[in-house]
Design a protein around this motif. Sequence first.
Motif, PDB file in Angstrom:
ATOM      1  N   TYR A   1      -6.261   6.254  -4.685  1.00 16.34           N
ATOM      2  CA  TYR A   1      -5.668   5.559  -3.615  1.00 16.34           C
ATOM      3  C   TYR A   1      -6.329   5.364  -2.415  1.00 16.34           C
ATOM      4  O   TYR A   1      -6.134   4.277  -1.907  1.00 16.34           O
ATOM      5  CB  TYR A   1      -4.255   6.563  -3.190  1.00 16.34           C
TER       6      TYR A   1
ATOM      7  N   PHE B   1       1.059   4.023  -2.920  1.00 17.67           N
ATOM      8  CA  PHE B   1       0.854   5.107  -2.797  1.00 17.67           C
ATOM      9  C   PHE B   1       2.141   6.169  -3.368  1.00 17.67           C
ATOM     10  O   PHE B   1       2.027   7.170  -3.755  1.00 17.67           O
ATOM     11  CB  PHE B   1       0.470   5.804  -1.319  1.00 17.67           C
ATOM     12  N   SER B   2       3.378   5.966  -2.843  1.00 19.22           N
ATOM     13  CA  SER B   2       4.534   6.633  -3.137  1.00 19.22           C
ATOM     14  C   SER B   2       4.614   6.819  -4.755  1.00 19.22           C
ATOM     15  O   SER B   2       5.152   7.895  -5.226  1.00 19.22           O
ATOM     16  CB  SER B   2       5.672   6.128  -2.381  1.00 19.22           C
ATOM     17  N   THR B   3       4.515   5.482  -5.387  1.00 15.64           N
ATOM     18  CA  THR B   3       4.646   5.531  -7.025  1.00 15.64           C
ATOM     19  C   THR B   3       3.462   6.440  -7.423  1.00 15.64           C
ATOM     20  O   THR B   3       4.055   7.319  -8.227  1.00 15.64           O
ATOM     21  CB  THR B   3       4.432   4.000  -7.185  1.00 15.64           C
ATOM     22  N   SER B   4       2.271   6.389  -7.143  1.00 18.19           N
ATOM     23  CA  SER B   4       1.190   7.440  -7.492  1.00 18.19           C
ATOM     24  C   SER B   4       1.720   8.802  -7.357  1.00 18.19           C
ATOM     25  O   SER B   4       1.310   9.804  -8.070  1.00 18.19           O
ATOM     26  CB  SER B   4      -0.177   7.122  -7.108  1.00 18.19           C
ATOM     27  N   MET B   5       2.226   9.069  -6.154  1.00 21.58           N
ATOM     28  CA  MET B   5       2.368  10.358  -5.836  1.00 21.58           C
ATOM     29  C   MET B   5       3.651  10.946  -6.781  1.00 21.58           C
ATOM     30  O   MET B   5       3.706  12.213  -7.449  1.00 21.58           O
ATOM     31  CB  MET B   5       2.961  10.620  -4.300  1.00 21.58           C
ATOM     32  N   MET B   6       4.542   9.990  -6.931  1.00 18.92           N
ATOM     33  CA  MET B   6       5.880  10.612  -7.535  1.00 18.92           C
ATOM     34  C   MET B   6       5.476  10.642  -9.273  1.00 18.92           C
ATOM     35  O   MET B   6       5.747  11.734  -9.856  1.00 18.92           O
ATOM     36  CB  MET B   6       7.009   9.495  -7.669  1.00 18.92           C
TER      37      MET B   6
ATOM     38  N   SER C   1       0.822  -1.223  -0.124  1.00 21.74           N
ATOM     39  CA  SER C   1       0.109  -0.009  -0.107  1.00 21.74           C
ATOM     40  C   SER C   1       0.799   1.195  -0.129  1.00 21.74           C
ATOM     41  O   SER C   1       0.599   2.226  -0.711  1.00 21.74           O
ATOM     42  CB  SER C   1      -0.900  -0.147   1.269  1.00 21.74           C
ATOM     43  N   THR C   2       1.923   1.234   0.938  1.00 18.86           N
ATOM     44  CA  THR C   2       2.837   2.337   0.825  1.00 18.86           C
ATOM     45  C   THR C   2       3.551   2.509  -0.409  1.00 18.86           C
ATOM     46  O   THR C   2       3.797   3.736  -1.011  1.00 18.86           O
ATOM     47  CB  THR C   2       3.806   2.218   2.040  1.00 18.86           C
ATOM     48  N   ALA C   3       3.913   1.463  -1.016  1.00 19.36           N
ATOM     49  CA  ALA C   3       4.662   1.602  -2.345  1.00 19.36           C
ATOM     50  C   ALA C   3       3.535   2.246  -3.529  1.00 19.36           C
ATOM     51  O   ALA C   3       4.182   2.839  -4.126  1.00 19.36           O
ATOM     52  CB  ALA C   3       5.318  -0.097  -2.678  1.00 19.36           C
TER      53      ALA C   3
END
Length: 89
Positions: free
Chosen positions: A60, A38-43, A34-36
């Motif tokens: 997300y 979110f981080s990828t979508s933010m980037m 889940s963290t990965a």
Amino acid sequence: MPDKETEALIAEYNALRHEISDHSRRQGQLIMLSTAIFSTSMMCTFMRSSKDAKRSLLLYPFVAMFAAELCYDSGGSIQLIAQYIQEKI
């Protein structure tokens, strides 16, 4: 030397402890996934920085809700196993 019934109980206990360990490991994997995501979508969103890209962030919460449901289900399974161990073994 323990009798067969005691050996069976010990084997069952060890199998259930292993299952609890597997459930706990899966919970950690879901949190990391889940963290990965979110981080990828933010980037990706901030790299493209268009209105359509920012809308993709709205996905997300659904992914997080799905991951949270899986963690909750896994936690319930751990609770049932622990209750079984407490009552039967």
